[in-house]
Design a protein around this motif. Structure first.
Motif, PDB file in Angstrom:
ATOM      1  N   SER A  56       1.037  -1.224   0.317  1.00 42.20           N
ATOM      2  CA  SER A  56       0.165  -0.042  -0.184  1.00 42.20           C
ATOM      3  C   SER A  56       0.608   1.278  -0.425  1.00 42.20           C
ATOM      4  O   SER A  56       2.066   0.887   0.672  1.00 42.20           O
ATOM      5  N   PRO A  57       0.588   2.338  -0.299  1.00 41.60           N
ATOM      6  CA  PRO A  57       0.606   3.556  -0.570  1.00 41.60           C
ATOM      7  C   PRO A  57       1.534   4.062   0.845  1.00 41.60           C
ATOM      8  O   PRO A  57       0.281   3.588   2.040  1.00 41.60           O
ATOM      9  N   ALA A  58       2.259   5.283   1.301  1.00 39.81           N
ATOM     10  CA  ALA A  58       2.150   5.223   2.854  1.00 39.81           C
ATOM     11  C   ALA A  58       0.704   6.224   3.537  1.00 39.81           C
ATOM     12  O   ALA A  58       0.897   5.569   4.905  1.00 39.81           O
ATOM     13  N   ALA A  59       0.245   6.456   2.303  1.00 41.07           N
ATOM     14  CA  ALA A  59      -1.055   6.585   3.390  1.00 41.07           C
ATOM     15  C   ALA A  59      -2.287   6.130   3.767  1.00 41.07           C
ATOM     16  O   ALA A  59      -2.920   5.990   5.182  1.00 41.07           O
ATOM     17  N   TYR A  60      -1.773   5.301   3.715  1.00 43.27           N
ATOM     18  CA  TYR A  60      -2.212   2.932   3.625  1.00 43.27           C
ATOM     19  C   TYR A  60      -1.949   2.766   4.445  1.00 43.27           C
ATOM     20  O   TYR A  60      -2.295   1.612   4.921  1.00 43.27           O
ATOM     21  N   SER A  61      -0.822   3.065   4.777  1.00 45.47           N
ATOM     22  CA  SER A  61       0.128   2.262   5.675  1.00 45.47           C
ATOM     23  C   SER A  61       0.613   2.660   7.109  1.00 45.47           C
ATOM     24  O   SER A  61       1.335   2.574   7.960  1.00 45.47           O
ATOM     25  N   SER A  62      -0.321   3.338   7.581  1.00 43.95           N
ATOM     26  CA  SER A  62      -0.033   4.431   9.368  1.00 43.95           C
ATOM     27  C   SER A  62      -0.212   3.542  10.526  1.00 43.95           C
ATOM     28  O   SER A  62      -1.818   2.869  10.581  1.00 43.95           O
ATOM     29  N   LEU A  63      -0.738   3.740  11.668  1.00 46.84           N
ATOM     30  CA  LEU A  63      -0.570   3.347  12.585  1.00 46.84           C
ATOM     31  C   LEU A  63      -1.301   4.491  13.159  1.00 46.84           C
ATOM     32  O   LEU A  63      -1.288   5.142  12.910  1.00 46.84           O
ATOM     33  N   PRO A  64      -1.910   4.053  13.702  1.00 48.93           N
ATOM     34  CA  PRO A  64      -3.259   5.522  15.090  1.00 48.93           C
ATOM     35  C   PRO A  64      -2.507   6.099  15.102  1.00 48.93           C
ATOM     36  O   PRO A  64      -1.037   6.482  15.680  1.00 48.93           O
ATOM     37  N   GLY A  65      -2.598   7.596  14.233  1.00 50.22           N
ATOM     38  CA  GLY A  65      -2.308   9.022  15.421  1.00 50.22           C
ATOM     39  C   GLY A  65      -1.663   9.965  14.408  1.00 50.22           C
ATOM     40  O   GLY A  65      -1.362  10.937  14.898  1.00 50.22           O
ATOM     41  N   ARG A  66      -0.278   8.779  13.562  1.00 55.60           N
ATOM     42  CA  ARG A  66       0.501   9.476  13.431  1.00 55.60           C
ATOM     43  C   ARG A  66       0.692   8.743  12.250  1.00 55.60           C
ATOM     44  O   ARG A  66       1.040   7.829  11.503  1.00 55.60           O
ATOM     45  N   PRO A  67       0.474   9.702  10.528  1.00 56.62           N
ATOM     46  CA  PRO A  67       0.236   9.244   9.018  1.00 56.62           C
ATOM     47  C   PRO A  67       1.807   8.778   8.399  1.00 56.62           C
ATOM     48  O   PRO A  67       2.945   9.131   9.636  1.00 56.62           O
ATOM     49  N   MET A  68       2.271   7.319   8.224  1.00 52.62           N
ATOM     50  CA  MET A  68       3.165   7.794   7.376  1.00 52.62           C
ATOM     51  C   MET A  68       3.678   8.266   6.224  1.00 52.62           C
ATOM     52  O   MET A  68       2.767   8.984   5.671  1.00 52.62           O
ATOM     53  N   PRO A  69       5.121   9.141   6.631  1.00 48.55           N
ATOM     54  CA  PRO A  69       5.165  10.114   5.325  1.00 48.55           C
ATOM     55  C   PRO A  69       5.033   9.072   4.169  1.00 48.55           C
ATOM     56  O   PRO A  69       5.905   7.906   3.929  1.00 48.55           O
ATOM     57  N   GLN A  70       4.906  10.335   2.940  1.00 45.60           N
ATOM     58  CA  GLN A  70       5.541   9.339   1.440  1.00 45.60           C
ATOM     59  C   GLN A  70       7.074   9.327   1.366  1.00 45.60           C
ATOM     60  O   GLN A  70       8.060  10.042   2.436  1.00 45.60           O
ATOM     61  N   GLN A  71       7.043   8.158   0.745  1.00 43.93           N
ATOM     62  CA  GLN A  71       8.728   8.036   0.689  1.00 43.93           C
ATOM     63  C   GLN A  71       9.594   8.791  -0.370  1.00 43.93           C
ATOM     64  O   GLN A  71       8.543   8.770  -1.086  1.00 43.93           O
ATOM     65  N   ALA A  72      10.309   9.119  -0.261  1.00 46.42           N
ATOM     66  CA  ALA A  72      10.644  10.283  -1.147  1.00 46.42           C
ATOM     67  C   ALA A  72      10.718   9.612  -3.207  1.00 46.42           C
ATOM     68  O   ALA A  72      11.384   8.433  -2.823  1.00 46.42           O
ATOM     69  N   GLY A  73      10.410   9.787  -3.948  1.00 41.95           N
ATOM     70  CA  GLY A  73      10.171   9.218  -5.085  1.00 41.95           C
ATOM     71  C   GLY A  73       9.530   7.436  -5.253  1.00 41.95           C
ATOM     72  O   GLY A  73       9.493   7.054  -6.144  1.00 41.95           O
ATOM     73  N   GLN A  74       8.447   7.116  -4.472  1.00 45.47           N
ATOM     74  CA  GLN A  74       8.005   5.844  -4.723  1.00 45.47           C
ATOM     75  C   GLN A  74       6.880   5.635  -3.961  1.00 45.47           C
ATOM     76  O   GLN A  74       6.634   6.332  -2.789  1.00 45.47           O
ATOM     77  N   GLU A  75       6.190   5.241  -4.521  1.00 48.50           N
ATOM     78  CA  GLU A  75       4.343   5.310  -4.038  1.00 48.50           C
ATOM     79  C   GLU A  75       3.958   4.205  -3.158  1.00 48.50           C
ATOM     80  O   GLU A  75       3.166   4.247  -2.078  1.00 48.50           O
ATOM     81  N   TYR A  76       4.729   2.455  -3.502  1.00 47.66           N
ATOM     82  CA  TYR A  76       5.204   1.949  -1.846  1.00 47.66           C
ATOM     83  C   TYR A  76       6.376   1.854  -1.297  1.00 47.66           C
ATOM     84  O   TYR A  76       7.402   1.558  -1.805  1.00 47.66           O
ATOM     85  N   PRO A  77       6.065   2.030  -0.302  1.00 47.20           N
ATOM     86  CA  PRO A  77       7.481   2.236   0.731  1.00 47.20           C
ATOM     87  C   PRO A  77       8.065   1.124   0.628  1.00 47.20           C
ATOM     88  O   PRO A  77       7.324  -0.218   0.729  1.00 47.20           O
ATOM     89  N   ASP A  78       9.714   0.801   0.581  1.00 52.01           N
ATOM     90  CA  ASP A  78      10.208   0.185   1.573  1.00 52.01           C
ATOM     91  C   ASP A  78      10.006  -0.078   2.897  1.00 52.01           C
ATOM     92  O   ASP A  78      10.423   0.201   3.722  1.00 52.01           O
ATOM     93  N   ALA A  79      11.231  -1.477   3.398  1.00 54.79           N
ATOM     94  CA  ALA A  79      10.786  -1.890   4.825  1.00 54.79           C
ATOM     95  C   ALA A  79      12.373  -0.793   5.566  1.00 54.79           C
ATOM     96  O   ALA A  79      11.834  -0.568   7.017  1.00 54.79           O
ATOM     97  N   ALA A  80      13.120  -0.256   4.771  1.00 55.05           N
ATOM     98  CA  ALA A  80      13.941   1.051   5.505  1.00 55.05           C
ATOM     99  C   ALA A  80      13.084   1.968   5.962  1.00 55.05           C
ATOM    100  O   ALA A  80      12.613   2.640   6.780  1.00 55.05           O
ATOM    101  N   HIS A  81      12.265   2.154   5.226  1.00 56.57           N
ATOM    102  CA  HIS A  81      11.605   3.119   5.399  1.00 56.57           C
ATOM    103  C   HIS A  81      10.223   3.532   5.985  1.00 56.57           C
ATOM    104  O   HIS A  81       9.917   3.886   6.964  1.00 56.57           O
ATOM    105  N   VAL A  82       9.567   2.054   6.772  1.00 53.06           N
ATOM    106  CA  VAL A  82       9.032   1.595   7.615  1.00 53.06           C
ATOM    107  C   VAL A  82       9.988   1.658   9.202  1.00 53.06           C
ATOM    108  O   VAL A  82       8.389   1.986   9.554  1.00 53.06           O
ATOM    109  N   VAL A  83      10.648   1.402   8.788  1.00 53.66           N
ATOM    110  CA  VAL A  83      11.608   1.099  10.070  1.00 53.66           C
ATOM    111  C   VAL A  83      12.293   2.575  10.722  1.00 53.66           C
ATOM    112  O   VAL A  83      11.918   2.755  12.316  1.00 53.66           O
ATOM    113  N   ALA A  84      12.225   3.545  10.226  1.00 52.69           N
ATOM    114  CA  ALA A  84      12.150   4.746  10.004  1.00 52.69           C
ATOM    115  C   ALA A  84      11.070   5.539  10.842  1.00 52.69           C
ATOM    116  O   ALA A  84      11.279   5.914  11.820  1.00 52.69           O
TER     117      ALA A  84
END
Length: 336
Positions: A56-84
Motif C-alpha cells: 500500500s502507499p504510505a497513507a494507507y500504511s499508518s499506525l493510529p495517530g501518526r500518518p506515515m510520510p511518503q517515501q521520496a520517489g516511491q509510491e510503495y515504501p520499502d522496509a527501511a522506510h517503515v523502520v524509520a
C-alpha cells in the motif's frame, strides 16, 4: 532476589502491534511498559529482504495517530522506510519501550500476572502479547530434507538475489513471500518456484488499500473474505516476473542429495532451496498458562497482531490499530 517492577499493563513486543497498543494505552491514561526482545526499533521490518515493498502507499500504511510520510520517489515504501517510521513513532509518543528484554514465562498469581524475563521480573494487572511470529519460522517436514547437500534457508534468512547469482534455486511457497522472492531471483538465478496448490493471484488492481477495505467490510459483516479472491498481491515486481515467464510448478515429493524429486521420476538438481513457508505465532511466554492459541480464556490477557484470528488485518500496519484499540478498551474497563 531482584526487585519486581510493577505496572498496570505489560506489553510484550515492540513492533507495530506493540506500538499501536502503546498509543492507545497512553491515551487511556494507564501505566504501562513495553518489552521488546530486539536490540533496535522497527520490529520484523528491520530483518526483511532488501527489495521488499509495502502493498500500500504510505497513507494507507499508518499506525493510529501518526500518518506515515511518503517515501521520496516511491509510491510503495520499502522496509527501511517503515523502520524509520516506527522508530519516529516510538519517540513521538514517548512510548516506554525497554530493549533488549526477552520474556521467558508468564504466571498467574493471586495479585495479577508475573512475567519473568532475562532482565528481571514484572508484575502487571493485564498483559498484551504482541510478539509477532518472526522468531518462529516454519519449515515443513519434507522427506529427504536433511539429505540435501546444497544450501537451505527460510524467508527469515533471505536478503537479496545477489547471493544466488548464476545458481539454480528452488523457492517453496505459494504466498506473497514465495512469489516476491521468486520474482526477486528471476533473471539473476535460474528459479523453479514450487507450490502445494495452484497459485491464485489477486486481481492486479487490488493492493493494500482494497485489502483493508475488504477487511473492514468483514468486520461489519459484509463482503467476501480476502482468501476467496486470491492469495498473492501482484506487486509490480511480481507482475513483471510473471510477464517474463515466471510460473509456479507443483510441489516436489522429496529432496535428494542434489535437489527435489517428483513422484513421476522428474528431478531438478539445484544449489539452494528457499523455504517461504510461513511462521508460527511466538507464544512461548504463555506456555505455563495452558492457554489455547485460538482464543485466550483469561480476560486479563490479549493477543494482538498475529493474523486474522486476532482480528481482520491485524497483522498489517493499517489494520492493527483497530484491534489494539479494542483490546485497550476492554483492559481499561477491566481495570477501572
Amino acid at each position: 532476589m531482584s526487585e519486581v517492577r510493577r505496572t498496570q499493563v505489560l506489553v510484550l513486543g515492540g513492533g507495530q502491534a506493540g506500538l499501536a497498543a502503546g498509543y492507545y494505552l497512553r491515551r487511556a491514561g494507564l501505566d504501562f511498559a513495553i518489552l521488546d526482545a530486539a536490540t533496535a526499533p522497527g520490529g520484523a521490518w528491520q530483518h526483511y529482504w532488501d527489495t521488499l515493498r509495502l502493498f500500500s502507499p504510505a497513507a494507507y500504511s499508518s499506525l493510529p495517530g501518526r500518518p506515515m510520510p511518503q517515501q521520496a520517489g516511491q509510491e510503495y515504501p520499502d522496509a527501511a522506510h517503515v523502520v524509520a517510521y516506527l522508530s519516529e513513532y516510538e519517540k513521538r509518543y514517548e512510548l516506554p519501550v525497554h530493549r533488549p528484554v526477552w520474556a521467558e514465562s508468564v504466571e498467574r498469581t493471586t495479585a495479577g500476572l508475573l512475567t519473568r524475563t532475562d532482565q528481571g521480573t514484572w508484575h502487571s494487572d493485564a498483559l498484551i502479547l504482541a510478539t509477532g511470529n518472526w522468531e518462529r519460522p516454519f519449515v515443513p517436514a519434507v522427506p529427504g530434507r536433511r539429505e540435501f547437500t546444497g544450501r537451505q534457508l527460510h524467508t527469515y534468512g533471505y536478503r537479496n538475489a545477489a547471493n544466488f547469482a548464476g545458481q539454480r534455486v528452488v523457492v517453496v511457497g505459494g504466498g506473497n513471500s514465495g512469489a516476491q522472492i521468486a520474482a526477486d531471483l528471476h533473471g539473476v538465478a535460474t528459479v523453479r518456484w514450487v507450490t502445494r496448490r495452484p497459485v491464485r493471484f489477486l486481481p492486479d488492481d487490488i493492493d493494500g488499500r482494497a485489502l483493508f477495505d475488504l477487511a473492514t467490510r468483514r468486520v461489519q459483516g459484509d463482503g467476501p473474505r480476502i482468501s476467496e479472491l486470491g492469495d498473492i498481491v501482484t506487486v509490480p515486481a511480481v507482475r513483471a516476473a510473471r510477464a517474463d515467464g515466471l510460473t509456479a510448478h507443483p510441489m516436489f515429493d522429496r529432496l535428494t542429495s542434489t535437489g527435489p524429486a517428483w513422484s513421476d521420476g522428474t528431478t531438478w538438481d539445484c544449489d539452494a532451496v528457499i523455504w517461504c513457508t510461513g511462521f508460527r505465532p511466538d507464544l512461548t511466554a504463555l506456555g505455563r498458562l495452558g492457554l489455547g492459541t485460538r482464543a485466550v480464556e483469561d480476560e486479563r490477557i490479549h493477543l494482538l497482531g498475529y493474523g486474522d484470528w486476532t482480528g481482520p488485518a491485524s497483522a498489517t500496519l493499517v489494520g492493527v490499530g483497530r484491534t489494539a484499540r479494542a483490546a485497550v478498551t476492554e483492559i481499561t474497563g477491566l481495570l477501572r
